[in-house]
Design a protein around this motif. Structure first.
Motif, PDB file in Angstrom:
ATOM      1  N   GLY A 181      15.652   8.962  32.060  1.00  0.00           N
ATOM      2  CA  GLY A 181      15.783  10.286  32.661  1.00  0.00           C
ATOM      3  C   GLY A 181      17.028  11.048  32.231  1.00  0.00           C
ATOM      4  N   ILE A 182      17.937  10.373  31.487  1.00  0.00           N
ATOM      5  CA  ILE A 182      19.218  10.994  31.131  1.00  0.00           C
ATOM      6  C   ILE A 182      19.053  12.186  30.188  1.00  0.00           C
ATOM      7  N   LYS A 183      18.291  12.047  29.110  1.00  0.00           N
ATOM      8  CA  LYS A 183      18.140  13.142  28.147  1.00  0.00           C
ATOM      9  C   LYS A 183      17.482  14.379  28.761  1.00  0.00           C
ATOM     10  N   PRO A 184      16.360  14.226  29.482  1.00  0.00           N
ATOM     11  CA  PRO A 184      15.777  15.406  30.135  1.00  0.00           C
ATOM     12  C   PRO A 184      16.742  16.069  31.114  1.00  0.00           C
ATOM     13  N   TYR A 185      17.513  15.241  31.847  1.00  0.00           N
ATOM     14  CA  TYR A 185      18.508  15.785  32.781  1.00  0.00           C
ATOM     15  C   TYR A 185      19.524  16.652  32.043  1.00  0.00           C
ATOM     16  N   ARG A 186      20.052  16.134  30.930  1.00  0.00           N
ATOM     17  CA  ARG A 186      21.054  16.877  30.162  1.00  0.00           C
ATOM     18  C   ARG A 186      20.494  18.206  29.650  1.00  0.00           C
ATOM     19  N   MET A 187      19.232  18.213  29.223  1.00  0.00           N
ATOM     20  CA  MET A 187      18.618  19.445  28.725  1.00  0.00           C
ATOM     21  C   MET A 187      18.511  20.499  29.831  1.00  0.00           C
ATOM     22  N   ILE A 188      18.064  20.053  31.012  1.00  0.00           N
ATOM     23  CA  ILE A 188      17.944  20.970  32.152  1.00  0.00           C
ATOM     24  C   ILE A 188      19.316  21.509  32.539  1.00  0.00           C
ATOM     25  N   TYR A 189      20.309  20.633  32.534  1.00  0.00           N
ATOM     26  CA  TYR A 189      21.674  21.023  32.911  1.00  0.00           C
ATOM     27  C   TYR A 189      22.193  22.119  31.987  1.00  0.00           C
ATOM     28  N   ILE A 190      21.982  21.947  30.707  1.00  0.00           N
ATOM     29  CA  ILE A 190      22.452  22.926  29.719  1.00  0.00           C
ATOM     30  C   ILE A 190      21.751  24.272  29.911  1.00  0.00           C
ATOM     31  N   VAL A 191      20.458  24.248  30.226  1.00  0.00           N
ATOM     32  CA  VAL A 191      19.710  25.488  30.484  1.00  0.00           C
ATOM     33  C   VAL A 191      20.269  26.208  31.716  1.00  0.00           C
ATOM     34  N   LEU A 192      20.593  25.452  32.755  1.00  0.00           N
ATOM     35  CA  LEU A 192      21.144  26.038  33.976  1.00  0.00           C
ATOM     36  C   LEU A 192      22.531  26.632  33.728  1.00  0.00           C
ATOM     37  N   VAL A 193      23.315  25.969  32.874  1.00  0.00           N
ATOM     38  CA  VAL A 193      24.623  26.521  32.493  1.00  0.00           C
ATOM     39  C   VAL A 193      24.430  27.879  31.823  1.00  0.00           C
ATOM     40  N   ALA A 194      23.431  27.983  30.970  1.00  0.00           N
ATOM     41  CA  ALA A 194      23.158  29.233  30.252  1.00  0.00           C
ATOM     42  C   ALA A 194      22.772  30.367  31.196  1.00  0.00           C
ATOM     43  N   SER A 195      22.134  30.039  32.329  1.00  0.00           N
ATOM     44  CA  SER A 195      21.658  31.080  33.241  1.00  0.00           C
ATOM     45  C   SER A 195      22.660  31.435  34.344  1.00  0.00           C
ATOM     46  N   GLY A 196      23.680  30.593  34.531  1.00  0.00           N
ATOM     47  CA  GLY A 196      24.607  30.771  35.643  1.00  0.00           C
ATOM     48  C   GLY A 196      25.397  32.061  35.650  1.00  0.00           C
ATOM     49  N   ALA A 197      25.638  32.629  34.488  1.00  0.00           N
ATOM     50  CA  ALA A 197      26.466  33.841  34.396  1.00  0.00           C
ATOM     51  C   ALA A 197      25.782  35.078  34.958  1.00  0.00           C
ATOM     52  N   PHE A 198      24.475  35.006  35.183  1.00  0.00           N
ATOM     53  CA  PHE A 198      23.726  36.207  35.553  1.00  0.00           C
ATOM     54  C   PHE A 198      23.315  36.239  37.026  1.00  0.00           C
ATOM     55  N   LEU A 199      23.825  35.294  37.829  1.00  0.00           N
ATOM     56  CA  LEU A 199      23.492  35.257  39.255  1.00  0.00           C
ATOM     57  C   LEU A 199      24.582  35.915  40.086  1.00  0.00           C
ATOM     58  N   LYS A 200      24.233  36.388  41.283  1.00  0.00           N
ATOM     59  CA  LYS A 200      25.194  37.054  42.159  1.00  0.00           C
ATOM     60  C   LYS A 200      26.116  36.039  42.830  1.00  0.00           C
ATOM     61  N   LEU A 201      27.392  36.400  42.959  1.00  0.00           N
ATOM     62  CA  LEU A 201      28.423  35.491  43.458  1.00  0.00           C
ATOM     63  C   LEU A 201      28.169  35.040  44.893  1.00  0.00           C
ATOM     64  N   ASP A 202      27.809  35.952  45.791  1.00  0.00           N
ATOM     65  CA  ASP A 202      27.622  35.607  47.209  1.00  0.00           C
ATOM     66  C   ASP A 202      26.566  34.526  47.381  1.00  0.00           C
ATOM     67  N   LEU A 203      25.428  34.682  46.737  1.00  0.00           N
ATOM     68  CA  LEU A 203      24.340  33.720  46.852  1.00  0.00           C
ATOM     69  C   LEU A 203      24.733  32.377  46.245  1.00  0.00           C
ATOM     70  N   ILE A 204      25.497  32.420  45.152  1.00  0.00           N
ATOM     71  CA  ILE A 204      25.948  31.202  44.477  1.00  0.00           C
ATOM     72  C   ILE A 204      26.775  30.327  45.422  1.00  0.00           C
ATOM     73  N   TRP A 205      27.760  30.939  46.105  1.00  0.00           N
ATOM     74  CA  TRP A 205      28.641  30.185  46.981  1.00  0.00           C
ATOM     75  C   TRP A 205      27.892  29.614  48.171  1.00  0.00           C
ATOM     76  N   VAL A 206      26.918  30.351  48.699  1.00  0.00           N
ATOM     77  CA  VAL A 206      26.140  29.862  49.845  1.00  0.00           C
ATOM     78  C   VAL A 206      25.302  28.646  49.438  1.00  0.00           C
ATOM     79  N   ILE A 207      24.625  28.740  48.287  1.00  0.00           N
ATOM     80  CA  ILE A 207      23.816  27.625  47.785  1.00  0.00           C
ATOM     81  C   ILE A 207      24.707  26.393  47.555  1.00  0.00           C
ATOM     82  N   ALA A 208      25.876  26.623  46.937  1.00  0.00           N
ATOM     83  CA  ALA A 208      26.814  25.527  46.662  1.00  0.00           C
ATOM     84  C   ALA A 208      27.251  24.845  47.952  1.00  0.00           C
ATOM     85  N   ASP A 209      27.573  25.634  48.974  1.00  0.00           N
ATOM     86  CA  ASP A 209      27.992  25.080  50.258  1.00  0.00           C
ATOM     87  C   ASP A 209      26.907  24.206  50.883  1.00  0.00           C
ATOM     88  N   ILE A 210      25.664  24.680  50.838  1.00  0.00           N
ATOM     89  CA  ILE A 210      24.553  23.962  51.473  1.00  0.00           C
ATOM     90  C   ILE A 210      24.337  22.589  50.829  1.00  0.00           C
TER      91      ILE A 210
END
Length: 458
Positions: free
Chosen positions: A387-416
């Motif tokens: 499961g390690i390689k698929p995990y790393r691929m998904i992680y990299i994709v999420l890193v690529a998308s993180g810059a385009f999300l709103k800050l308020d929602l990000i912090w709430v999701i992180a807290d939960i």
């Protein structure tokens, strides 16, 4: 119909309500008492172990104890130290910093316990790498596979949607855009490529990068913060008095600050403190388990210093600067608020802005690397090495998308997801507290006997 942010905010308030705050701080208080104030009495020894030459190079493990700590610090010293402190003080007033200190003080005992258990119950995976952390000590120590799997699932959630990706990427892209006018898209692409290059190499690649960057970035940020405090030394006593006073009394509205209650101050301080130093979350012991060491207690002591450096030193630097300069009463938030504080606190505003931006870039980048490893170990526990390689691929994709999300929602999701991850880990620590006490007493009794022999032979 309620907005998504409003609904998530209610979930966040429930997760981070009094029960979890009591469980987090209560576990730290309980361990502090049972371990005899270990975070105070044994801190000099812990620092000695950290900075002494590694004598366990031939012991089992993947990386040195120092490299393991740097990997853990890479994950903990991140946006929580710059953006998180600003968010806590914006929501809870100056008193939130005091409650961050309290969470960190007792959290040091929790961090010690986590790392001790991680090394004691670690295993070797099918790739020959060390695997350890709450999922292993919950399963092998407590004998509860369900709770162990819950932790691993929540751990992947934090890596994917919490501390690991979105807040860090968003903070880097925003800071670089504000300071250097670099388009968000460019930052996202460059960051994704860099993360991919390092993380695909596994723990040894990650630890090498972190071992170089972490001491450098922390030193740079501390020097910048100390310069502000020295330059504005006359304001420091009043600032500290305001922080302590605000921790126990409601803070009135002023400027862009809307005012807050004592409970909100406590909640903001503890929640952001845990987000920053991760004591009780169960993340740092995953890195500790990779350390080359023959002693679970020694690694516990070394890991304990991570909370000390992260919150007691670095978060304090940020928090005092925010209050001292009055930036906390402005309309700004997050990285912009911290940048304002550093720009106002130094005689050359451009230098202050540069320190925050560079610090944020390094802090957030290494956090992305560290959390990639944490999520990977949780994935390996659930799915095996396949499961390690698929995990790393998904992680990299999420890193690529993180810059385009709103800050308020990000912090709430992180807290939960952070809160959900902490619950099974804290249950595991409390359930295995007898093991922690036994191993600690045994180690220091043997250490005392060894020291007595050395004195006699001398």
């Amino acid at each position: 119909m309620e907005s998504i942010l409003s609904i998530m905010g209610k979930i966040d308030s429930f997760v981070w309500g009094p029960p979890l705050l009591i469980l987090l701080v209560g576990t730290g208080i309980y361990l502090t008492v049972r371990l005899g104030l270990i975070q105070v009495i044994k801190l000099p020894l812990a620092l000695k172990y950290l900075f002494s030459r590694d004598k366990d190079s031939a012991a089992d493990g993947d990386v040195s104890s120092f490299a393991a700590l740097c990997t853990a610090l890479a994950a903990t010293i991140g946006t929580g130290n710059i953006v998180g402190v600003a968010t806590a003080i914006k929501a809870g007033g100056p008193g939130a910093l005091f409650w961050m200190w309290m969470a960190a003080f007792f959290g040091m005992a929790t961090k010690y316990a986590e790392a001790l258990l991680a090394v004691k119950y670690r295993v070797v995976d099918d790739n020959g790498q060390m695997s350890g952390g709450p999922m292993y000590y919950i399963e092998k120590g407590l004998g509860n596979k369900t709770l162990a799997k819950m932790f691993a699932i929540f751990g992947i959630g934090v890596a994917f949607f919490g501390i690991g990706t979105f807040p860090q990427v968003n903070a880097i892209a925003s800071a670089v855009n504000i300071t250097f006018n670099v388009p968000i898209m460019v930052s996202a692409v460059v960051l994704t490529v860099l993360v991919a290059l390092v993380t695909l190499g596994g723990i040894k690649s990650i630890s090498k990068v972190c071992e170089f960057i972490v001491p450098f970035m922390a030193t740079l940020y501390i020097i910048g913060s100390l310069t502000i405090l020295v330059y504005n030394y006359s304001l420091v006593p009043g600032t500290l008095a305001l922080i302590v006073k605000s921790a126990f009394t409601p803070t009135a509205a002023m400027g862009g600050f809307l005012g807050t209650t004592v409970m909100k101050s406590i909640q903001s301080g503890v929640a952001r403190g845990v987000f920053s130093n991760e004591s009780g979350l169960g993340s740092a012991p995953i890195a500790a388990a990779a350390a080359k060491t023959d002693s679970c207690v020694k690694q516990g002591l070394i890991s304990m210093t991570g909370t000390f450096f992260d919150t007691i030193i670095i978060c304090t630097m940020t928090g005092v600067t925010l209050v001292l300069t009055g930036a906390w009463t402005s309309d700004s938030a997050g990285a912009e608020m911290t940048t304002m504080a550093f720009s106002q606190g130094l005689p050359l505003p451009q230098i202050g802005q540069l320190i925050v931006t560079v610090g944020l870039i390094f802090f957030a980048f290494t956090t992305i690397l560290g959390w990639n490893y944490y999520g990977e170990r949780c994935t390996e526990y659930l799915l095996g090495v396949k499961g390690i390689k698929p995990y790393r691929m998904i992680y990299i994709v999420l890193v690529a998308s993180g810059a385009f999300l709103k800050l308020d929602l990000i912090w709430v999701i992180a807290d939960i997801v952070n809160g959900l991850m902490a619950i099974p880990n804290l249950i595991g620590i409390l359930g295995l507290s007898g093991v922690i006490i036994y191993e600690t007493k045994k180690y220091f009794e043997e250490l005392g006997t060894e020291n007595s022999r050395k004195k006699i032979s001398a």
